[in-house]
Structures are given as structure tokens and as C-alpha cells.
Design a protein around this motif. Sequence first.
Motif, PDB file in Angstrom:
ATOM      1  N   ALA A  11       0.833  -1.208   0.000  1.00  0.00           N
ATOM      2  CA  ALA A  11       0.000   0.000   0.000  1.00  0.00           C
ATOM      3  C   ALA A  11       0.862   1.250   0.000  1.00  0.00           C
ATOM      4  CB  ALA A  11      -0.927   0.003   1.204  1.00  0.00           C
ATOM      5  N   SER A  12       2.053   1.134   0.582  1.00  0.00           N
ATOM      6  CA  SER A  12       2.978   2.267   0.576  1.00  0.00           C
ATOM      7  C   SER A  12       4.357   1.747   0.155  1.00  0.00           C
ATOM      8  CB  SER A  12       3.035   2.922   1.954  1.00  0.00           C
ATOM      9  OG  SER A  12       3.464   1.987   2.915  1.00  0.00           O
ATOM     10  N   PRO A  13       5.151   2.595  -0.503  1.00  0.00           N
ATOM     11  CA  PRO A  13       6.461   2.156  -0.979  1.00  0.00           C
ATOM     12  C   PRO A  13       7.556   2.356   0.065  1.00  0.00           C
ATOM     13  CG  PRO A  13       5.978   4.322  -1.843  1.00  0.00           C
ATOM     14  CD  PRO A  13       4.780   3.906  -1.024  1.00  0.00           C
ATOM     15  N   LEU A  14       8.618   1.591  -0.086  1.00  0.00           N
ATOM     16  CA  LEU A  14       9.794   1.703   0.764  1.00  0.00           C
ATOM     17  C   LEU A  14      11.021   1.654  -0.140  1.00  0.00           C
ATOM     18  CD1 LEU A  14      11.309   1.495   3.563  1.00  0.00           C
ATOM     19  CD2 LEU A  14      11.184  -0.979   3.232  1.00  0.00           C
ATOM     20  N   LEU A  15      11.876   2.672  -0.043  1.00  0.00           N
ATOM     21  CA  LEU A  15      13.128   2.662  -0.787  1.00  0.00           C
ATOM     22  C   LEU A  15      14.079   1.734  -0.040  1.00  0.00           C
ATOM     23  CD1 LEU A  15      14.833   3.658  -3.118  1.00  0.00           C
ATOM     24  CD2 LEU A  15      15.486   5.625  -1.705  1.00  0.00           C
ATOM     25  N   HIS A  16      14.215   0.533  -0.534  1.00  0.00           N
ATOM     26  CA  HIS A  16      15.014  -0.500   0.125  1.00  0.00           C
ATOM     27  C   HIS A  16      16.500  -0.339  -0.193  1.00  0.00           C
ATOM     28  CE1 HIS A  16      15.502  -4.258   2.214  1.00  0.00           C
ATOM     29  NE2 HIS A  16      16.010  -4.858   1.163  1.00  0.00           N
ATOM     30  N   CYS A  17      16.795   0.160  -1.406  1.00  0.00           N
ATOM     31  CA  CYS A  17      18.180   0.425  -1.802  1.00  0.00           C
ATOM     32  C   CYS A  17      18.181   1.660  -2.694  1.00  0.00           C
ATOM     33  CB  CYS A  17      18.765  -0.774  -2.562  1.00  0.00           C
ATOM     34  SG  CYS A  17      20.455  -0.502  -3.152  1.00  0.00           S
ATOM     35  N   PRO A  18      18.802   2.752  -2.251  1.00  0.00           N
ATOM     36  CA  PRO A  18      18.868   3.942  -3.107  1.00  0.00           C
ATOM     37  C   PRO A  18      19.723   3.654  -4.343  1.00  0.00           C
ATOM     38  CG  PRO A  18      20.113   4.268  -1.090  1.00  0.00           C
ATOM     39  CD  PRO A  18      19.469   2.929  -0.985  1.00  0.00           C
ATOM     40  N   LEU A  19      19.630   4.503  -5.354  1.00  0.00           N
ATOM     41  CA  LEU A  19      20.437   4.322  -6.560  1.00  0.00           C
ATOM     42  C   LEU A  19      21.906   4.195  -6.187  1.00  0.00           C
ATOM     43  CD1 LEU A  19      18.760   6.873  -8.992  1.00  0.00           C
ATOM     44  CD2 LEU A  19      18.604   4.375  -9.053  1.00  0.00           C
ATOM     45  N   THR A  20      22.536   3.135  -6.693  1.00  0.00           N
ATOM     46  CA  THR A  20      23.922   2.854  -6.347  1.00  0.00           C
ATOM     47  C   THR A  20      24.625   2.141  -7.487  1.00  0.00           C
ATOM     48  OG1 THR A  20      25.384   1.769  -4.740  1.00  0.00           O
ATOM     49  CG2 THR A  20      23.322   0.645  -5.245  1.00  0.00           C
ATOM     50  N   THR A  21      25.945   2.266  -7.534  1.00  0.00           N
ATOM     51  CA  THR A  21      26.753   1.486  -8.470  1.00  0.00           C
ATOM     52  C   THR A  21      27.328   0.244  -7.783  1.00  0.00           C
ATOM     53  OG1 THR A  21      28.696   2.820  -7.923  1.00  0.00           O
ATOM     54  CG2 THR A  21      27.405   3.493  -9.861  1.00  0.00           C
ATOM     55  N   THR A  43      -2.064  -3.677  -2.334  1.00  0.00           N
ATOM     56  CA  THR A  43      -1.254  -3.141  -3.422  1.00  0.00           C
ATOM     57  C   THR A  43      -1.782  -1.818  -3.966  1.00  0.00           C
ATOM     58  OG1 THR A  43      -0.706  -5.398  -4.057  1.00  0.00           O
ATOM     59  CG2 THR A  43      -0.238  -3.685  -5.662  1.00  0.00           C
ATOM     60  N   ARG A  44      -0.891  -0.827  -4.009  1.00  0.00           N
ATOM     61  CA  ARG A  44      -1.170   0.468  -4.647  1.00  0.00           C
ATOM     62  C   ARG A  44       0.069   0.839  -5.449  1.00  0.00           C
ATOM     63  NH1 ARG A  44      -1.900   4.376  -0.452  1.00  0.00           N
ATOM     64  NH2 ARG A  44      -2.421   5.841  -2.094  1.00  0.00           N
ATOM     65  N   LEU A  45      -0.044   0.800  -6.763  1.00  0.00           N
ATOM     66  CA  LEU A  45       1.094   1.068  -7.639  1.00  0.00           C
ATOM     67  C   LEU A  45       1.440   2.550  -7.731  1.00  0.00           C
ATOM     68  CD1 LEU A  45       0.190  -1.382 -10.531  1.00  0.00           C
ATOM     69  CD2 LEU A  45       2.050  -1.632  -8.890  1.00  0.00           C
ATOM     70  N   GLN A  46       0.444   3.410  -7.738  1.00  0.00           N
ATOM     71  CA  GLN A  46       0.679   4.835  -7.971  1.00  0.00           C
ATOM     72  C   GLN A  46       1.678   5.446  -6.982  1.00  0.00           C
ATOM     73  OE1 GLN A  46      -0.510   7.826  -6.296  1.00  0.00           O
ATOM     74  NE2 GLN A  46       0.467   9.062  -7.873  1.00  0.00           N
ATOM     75  N   PRO A  47       1.568   5.232  -5.671  1.00  0.00           N
ATOM     76  CA  PRO A  47       2.572   5.801  -4.754  1.00  0.00           C
ATOM     77  C   PRO A  47       3.986   5.272  -5.016  1.00  0.00           C
ATOM     78  CG  PRO A  47       0.626   5.112  -3.529  1.00  0.00           C
ATOM     79  CD  PRO A  47       0.473   4.580  -4.928  1.00  0.00           C
ATOM     80  N   ALA A  48       4.091   4.030  -5.439  1.00  0.00           N
ATOM     81  CA  ALA A  48       5.411   3.467  -5.738  1.00  0.00           C
ATOM     82  C   ALA A  48       6.032   4.188  -6.935  1.00  0.00           C
ATOM     83  CB  ALA A  48       5.300   1.973  -6.014  1.00  0.00           C
ATOM     84  N   ALA A  52       9.393   6.507  -7.189  1.00  0.00           N
ATOM     85  CA  ALA A  52      10.423   6.217  -8.194  1.00  0.00           C
ATOM     86  C   ALA A  52      10.726   7.464  -9.018  1.00  0.00           C
ATOM     87  CB  ALA A  52       9.974   5.076  -9.099  1.00  0.00           C
ATOM     88  N   SER A  53       9.703   8.204  -9.402  1.00  0.00           N
ATOM     89  CA  SER A  53       9.903   9.443 -10.166  1.00  0.00           C
ATOM     90  C   SER A  53      10.717  10.447  -9.361  1.00  0.00           C
ATOM     91  CB  SER A  53       8.556  10.070 -10.535  1.00  0.00           C
ATOM     92  OG  SER A  53       7.863   9.244 -11.423  1.00  0.00           O
TER      93      SER A  53
END
Length: 175
Positions: A11-21, A43-48, A52-53
Motif C-alpha cells: 500500500a505504501s512504498p519503501l526505498l530498500h536500496c537507493p540508486l547505487t553502483t 497493493t497500490r502502484l501509484q505511490p510506488a 520512483a519518479s
Amino acid sequence: GGRRGLLIFAASPLLHCPLTTDRDGFATLLNMAAPELIEEQGTRLQPAFTLASTIFDVANESNAASTRGVQVIVLLSDGEDHDSNVQRAAQQLAKQGVQLFIIGVGSLKPSPIPLADGSFKRDASGQVVMSRFRPQMLQAFARQAKGLYRHSHAEVWASADVVNRINRYAADSRI
């Protein structure tokens, strides 16, 4: 090549790993990803996709336009969405130039959601939560976002095809 990140959601997103190399760090966090990490279920896709944006926006602000590279989202989903506001998210992703690859997984008949310990996911009242694969929703979302949809199942794993297409897309974008 490039950076990768991992966003998990219900229902809500969680940034589990920020952008990384850091590929090893990413792989470790990917292996640790589990439904139990998300407290609010459903499940709610829009908040995810909104999160991401935002991650792409922040990354773009810190990079010169010439070094941005391509922006790709890979969505792994059974297609359930309890928000139905995905159309706007799809249009926003396409407008931002984000290439979306969707891998659909699941069973067409309602099935319990397995957990890592071998049990099944339960709701607040103790009932086993059932999920059903909804390919039509994922296909429509891919069309709206000008992305690609692939169905992955035991006989045909879509991940290799998606990886190859991402690599081709990235190579073509550098020309």
C-alpha cells in the motif's frame, strides 16, 4: 552498468536500496527484500511510481544532462492494484522518458501468498490473504507508459528477455 535501486511496495512504498553502483550491496539488499518489510498491506502502484519518479528527479539534479543515461523501471507484479490511479502514473513516467518493463507473475486462480517461513500471509482477522494474477491491468499499464510487458511463469521466465531488452535499450540510447 549504471546505477540501480530497489523500491518495494504494497500500500505504501519503501526505498530498500537507493540508486547505487555497488552491485554487491544491491544484490545483498535484493536478497533481503521480503513482504514483511512493508507494514501497510494492499497493493497500490501509484505511490510506488511517484516515489520512483522522485528518486529519478533527485538523481538528475545531481548529474549533468549529458551524463544522465537512461532511466528504467522494472515492475514485478501480479497486477493487483487497490488504488486504480495507475493511468496518471503511467502517463507521468512516459512524459519523464522513463522506460518501463513489466514482468507479470502469479496464478489466474486465487492463491495464498507464501511467506519466507513457509506460512501464508494473513489479514488482520487471521484469514489467509488470496491474490490473483491480473495480466490485463499490467498490459494496459505497459501500453499507457509506452513500456513492455512480459508474463513470467514456470515454463517461461521473462527475466532474461527483459535484461536483454534493457541492455539493447541502453545501448541504442547512447547512439
